[in-house]
Scaffold this active site. Structure first.
Site, PDB file in Angstrom:
ATOM      1  CG  HIS A 114     -42.160  21.646  10.805  1.00  0.00           C
ATOM      2  ND1 HIS A 114     -41.391  22.336  11.714  1.00  0.00           N
ATOM      3  CD2 HIS A 114     -43.014  20.883  11.544  1.00  0.00           C
ATOM      4  CE1 HIS A 114     -41.754  22.002  12.942  1.00  0.00           C
ATOM      5  NE2 HIS A 114     -42.738  21.125  12.871  1.00  0.00           N
ATOM      6  CG  HIS A 150     -46.195  23.594  13.529  1.00  0.00           C
ATOM      7  ND1 HIS A 150     -46.618  22.707  12.554  1.00  0.00           N
ATOM      8  CD2 HIS A 150     -45.397  22.859  14.346  1.00  0.00           C
ATOM      9  CE1 HIS A 150     -46.120  21.502  12.787  1.00  0.00           C
ATOM     10  NE2 HIS A 150     -45.362  21.576  13.864  1.00  0.00           N
ATOM     11  CD  GLU A 188     -48.042  18.884  18.479  1.00  0.00           C
ATOM     12  OE1 GLU A 188     -46.821  18.672  18.462  1.00  0.00           O
ATOM     13  OE2 GLU A 188     -48.669  19.382  17.521  1.00  0.00           O
ATOM     14  CD  GLU A 221     -42.005  17.766  14.291  1.00  0.00           C
ATOM     15  OE1 GLU A 221     -42.371  18.868  14.745  1.00  0.00           O
ATOM     16  OE2 GLU A 221     -42.618  17.172  13.386  1.00  0.00           O
ATOM     17  NE  ARG A 265     -49.081  20.180  14.854  1.00  0.00           N
ATOM     18  CZ  ARG A 265     -49.003  21.504  15.068  1.00  0.00           C
ATOM     19  NH1 ARG A 265     -49.650  22.353  14.318  1.00  0.00           N
ATOM     20  NH2 ARG A 265     -48.242  21.963  16.051  1.00  0.00           N
ATOM     21  CG  HIS A 309     -41.860  22.637  17.308  1.00  0.00           C
ATOM     22  ND1 HIS A 309     -43.165  22.606  17.735  1.00  0.00           N
ATOM     23  CD2 HIS A 309     -41.801  21.790  16.257  1.00  0.00           C
ATOM     24  CE1 HIS A 309     -43.848  21.774  16.975  1.00  0.00           C
ATOM     25  NE2 HIS A 309     -43.048  21.258  16.066  1.00  0.00           N
TER      26      HIS A 309
HETATM   27 MN    MN Z   1     -43.859  20.167  14.473  1.00  0.00          MN
END
Ligand code: MN
Ligand code: MN
Length: 350
Positions: A107, A61, A130, A68, A58, A63
């Site tokens: 992260h 990125h 998401e 989170e 993943r 947010h």
């Molecule tokens: Mn995340």
């Protein structure tokens, strides 16, 4: 979509069948989630169920609108976190471990196998989605090669072959083990001041007559300033007794077993929902609730709250904390009956 409550109360349903939702799937993993858009009861906490294949990444990125909180359900994964103060962390996590990424911090998460690493993500903003996160490939693709070249100190042509759009989850190889947990030797500094991971399931649980509880609030996990988590088991026939949380919404993910939750909503309204594996339950801040084990096996629930401080008000303790005569007058029962009430109830056996 979540159903509206079927009792004509006009309440939104407090159950969301997360595992039954369509997933966004890539070669490296996938996810399904809820926000207020598809689960109106979940006003302040959004949830995502994600999996990463061994090596699946993943991507880097952040947010902008939510912190989170993650909980590993199966297998292992690596998380990395970049604190704007210049500290970095990398940890390899097992099932039962938790992470907390403050709002806006960069992260990444990578699956370490041996099978798919499945984890749950909570965000302290019900409007979180998401597929609207700030991903590094999306950013690089939207930036000129010259600006990237100046930023990273290489020639502009270096970036001709990078992805032209957001990668989201990248297929990759399982990385080498970390030399030292928490550290990234090649990063500009090495020592995290405040670990952003916590081994929740490895804690000794608090034992009650009807089950067990492990709580991780900011008290146990100082980095987790805006969220609290709990792992609760309710034995067959047992009840998580009536209570409410004055300071937070409650989000639940049913890992195993079957349950029945009743939420009291004032104005003569309440709603009872049946919950099972893969379901999310939700209780708005301050709403009264109780959860019964409705099956023959232990019920295991992951719980999240959108406050770093854990707080609950139990019905039994509240009534015991008032003069028996007052309670007797209030509910219309004899004082000697009031005196026999349990004075504290968390998980009560059947
Ligand atoms: Mn995340
Ligand atoms: Mn609760």
């Amino acid at each position: 979509m979540a159903d509206a409550a079927s009792d004509g109360s006009g309440l939104p349903s407090f159950r969301f069948p997360l595992a039954a939702q369509p997933a966004r799937v890539t070669a490296g993993g996938g996810a399904r989630g809820h926000s207020v858009a598809n689960f109106p009861a979940g006003k302040n906490i959004a949830g995502v169920s994600m999996w990463l294949n061994p090596g699946g990444l993943r991507e880097l990125h952040w947010h902008p609108n939510a912190a989170e909180w993650g909980y590993v359900l199966t297998n292992r994964c690596r998380i990395t976190l970049f604190d704007p103060d210049g500290t970095y962390e990398a940890w390899d996590l097992d099932a039962g471990d938790v992470w907390y990424f403050p709002r806006g911090y960069g992260h990444a998460v990578q699956g370490l196998g041996p099978g798919d690493c499945q984890f749950l993500l909570l965000f302290d903003n019900g409007a979180f989605q998401e597929d609207a996160t700030f991903s590094i490939t999306d950013w690089l693709a939207r930036t000129s090669g010259e600006a990237l070249a100046k930023t990273l100190g290489v020639s502009a042509g270096t970036f001709d072959g990078i992805p032209k759009a957001e990668a989201w989850i990248v297929k990759g190889e399982v990385p080498k083990p970390l030399l030292v947990q928490g550290e990234i030797p090649s990063a500009p500094q090495k020592t995290p001041r405040l670990p952003h991971i916590f081994h929740l399931k490895a804690q000794e649980p608090v034992l009650h007559s009807g089950g067990t509880v492990r709580i991780v609030s900011v008290k146990e996990f100082p980095a987790s300033t805006t969220m609290t988590g709990a792992l609760m088991t309710i034995d067959p026939g047992a009840l998580r007794a009536l209570h409410w949380h004055p300071n937070a919404d409650e989000w639940q993910y049913y890992i195993a077993g079957r349950a029945r939750m009743t939420v009291f909503c004032a104005k003569g309204r309440s709603e009872t929902v049946a919950l099972g594996p893969g379901d999310v339950g939700y209780v708005p801040q301050g709403y009264g609730h109780c959860i019964e084990n409705a099956g023959g096996d232990p019920c295991e629930i992951l719980i999240g709250f959108n406050s770093g401080e854990y707080m609950d008000s139990g019905l039994a303790r509240w009534m015991a904390g008032n003069p028996p005569q007052l309670v007797a007058t209030n509910v219309g029962l004899p004082e000697d009956v009031i005196m026999r009430f349990r004075r504290h109830a968390v998980l009560v056996k059947g």
